[in-house]
Design a protein around this motif. Sequence first.
Motif, mmCIF file in Angstrom:
data_model
loop_
_atom_site.group_PDB
_atom_site.id
_atom_site.type_symbol
_atom_site.label_atom_id
_atom_site.label_comp_id
_atom_site.label_asym_id
_atom_site.label_seq_id
_atom_site.Cartn_x
_atom_site.Cartn_y
_atom_site.Cartn_z
ATOM 1 N N THR A 35 20.857 -25.258 48.790
ATOM 2 C CA THR A 35 19.603 -24.852 48.165
ATOM 3 C C THR A 35 19.004 -26.069 47.487
ATOM 4 O OG1 THR A 35 20.460 -22.631 47.757
ATOM 5 C CG2 THR A 35 18.531 -23.305 46.482
ATOM 6 N N ALA A 36 17.727 -26.335 47.746
ATOM 7 C CA ALA A 36 17.064 -27.487 47.135
ATOM 8 C C ALA A 36 16.956 -27.291 45.627
ATOM 9 C CB ALA A 36 15.682 -27.681 47.749
ATOM 10 N N THR A 37 17.277 -28.329 44.864
ATOM 11 C CA THR A 37 17.356 -28.193 43.404
ATOM 12 C C THR A 37 16.414 -29.119 42.644
ATOM 13 O OG1 THR A 37 19.222 -29.732 43.405
ATOM 14 C CG2 THR A 37 19.740 -27.379 43.392
ATOM 15 N N THR A 38 15.922 -30.177 43.266
ATOM 16 C CA THR A 38 14.998 -31.061 42.544
ATOM 17 C C THR A 38 13.718 -31.244 43.361
ATOM 18 O OG1 THR A 38 15.693 -33.221 43.450
ATOM 19 C CG2 THR A 38 16.978 -32.325 41.609
ATOM 20 N N GLY A 39 12.613 -31.446 42.624
ATOM 21 C CA GLY A 39 11.315 -31.603 43.291
ATOM 22 C C GLY A 39 10.344 -32.360 42.413
ATOM 23 N N SER A 40 9.119 -32.383 42.891
ATOM 24 C CA SER A 40 8.071 -33.119 42.183
ATOM 25 C C SER A 40 7.805 -32.550 40.805
ATOM 26 C CB SER A 40 6.786 -33.061 42.989
ATOM 27 O OG SER A 40 5.706 -33.531 42.208
ATOM 28 N N PRO A 41 7.661 -33.412 39.788
ATOM 29 C CA PRO A 41 7.292 -32.922 38.461
ATOM 30 C C PRO A 41 5.823 -32.542 38.366
ATOM 31 C CG PRO A 41 7.433 -35.302 38.445
ATOM 32 C CD PRO A 41 7.912 -34.853 39.798
ATOM 33 N N SER A 42 5.052 -32.885 39.394
ATOM 34 C CA SER A 42 3.595 -32.698 39.263
ATOM 35 C C SER A 42 2.955 -31.906 40.390
ATOM 36 C CB SER A 42 2.913 -34.071 39.168
ATOM 37 O OG SER A 42 3.175 -34.830 40.325
ATOM 38 N N VAL A 43 3.678 -31.699 41.518
ATOM 39 C CA VAL A 43 3.061 -31.032 42.660
ATOM 40 C C VAL A 43 3.864 -29.796 43.033
ATOM 41 C CG1 VAL A 43 2.308 -31.266 45.048
ATOM 42 C CG2 VAL A 43 2.202 -33.239 43.511
ATOM 43 N N ASP A 44 3.165 -28.634 43.013
ATOM 44 C CA ASP A 44 3.786 -27.371 43.396
ATOM 45 C C ASP A 44 3.193 -26.884 44.709
ATOM 46 O OD1 ASP A 44 5.098 -27.453 41.019
ATOM 47 O OD2 ASP A 44 3.855 -25.942 40.033
ATOM 48 N N SER A 45 3.916 -25.971 45.367
ATOM 49 C CA SER A 45 3.404 -25.319 46.562
ATOM 50 C C SER A 45 3.792 -23.860 46.495
ATOM 51 C CB SER A 45 4.003 -25.962 47.809
ATOM 52 O OG SER A 45 3.623 -25.226 48.954
ATOM 53 N N LEU A 46 2.892 -22.976 46.931
ATOM 54 C CA LEU A 46 3.214 -21.548 46.961
ATOM 55 C C LEU A 46 4.336 -21.296 47.959
ATOM 56 C CD1 LEU A 46 -0.320 -19.940 46.926
ATOM 57 C CD2 LEU A 46 1.315 -20.025 45.045
#
Length: 104
Positions: free
Chosen positions: A93-104
């Motif tokens: 399961t992915a656990t880290t991502g962008s602090p500024s960009v989200d996606s629905l």
Amino acid sequence: MASRQVCRIGDQGEGICFAHDTPQNFTTTFTTGSAVMFADGIQICVVGTIGTTTCGHHTRATTGSGLSGATDGAIHRVGDVGVVIEDERGTYTATTGSPSVDSL
Ligand SMILES: [Zn+2]
């Protein structure tokens, strides 16, 4: 559903790999991404993104969102999952991502 942070090259996921005599917990680090979509100046991960695990195997992203104007495959986000490529013996399961960009 709340939007989720998009994964970029260098972001990570956590899982369990069964391609060993004893299952091993691993962290996978994403190494490939979209050629045309970026977040924070880094290529965004998409379905099909490859990762390298701490247990010596590799992963492939299998879920993502097709929304948000994706032009190069569905975007892989925190909470999305993937499989261990070698015999598909394990998931993450992915656990880290962008602090500024989200996606629905
Ligand atoms: Zn492994």
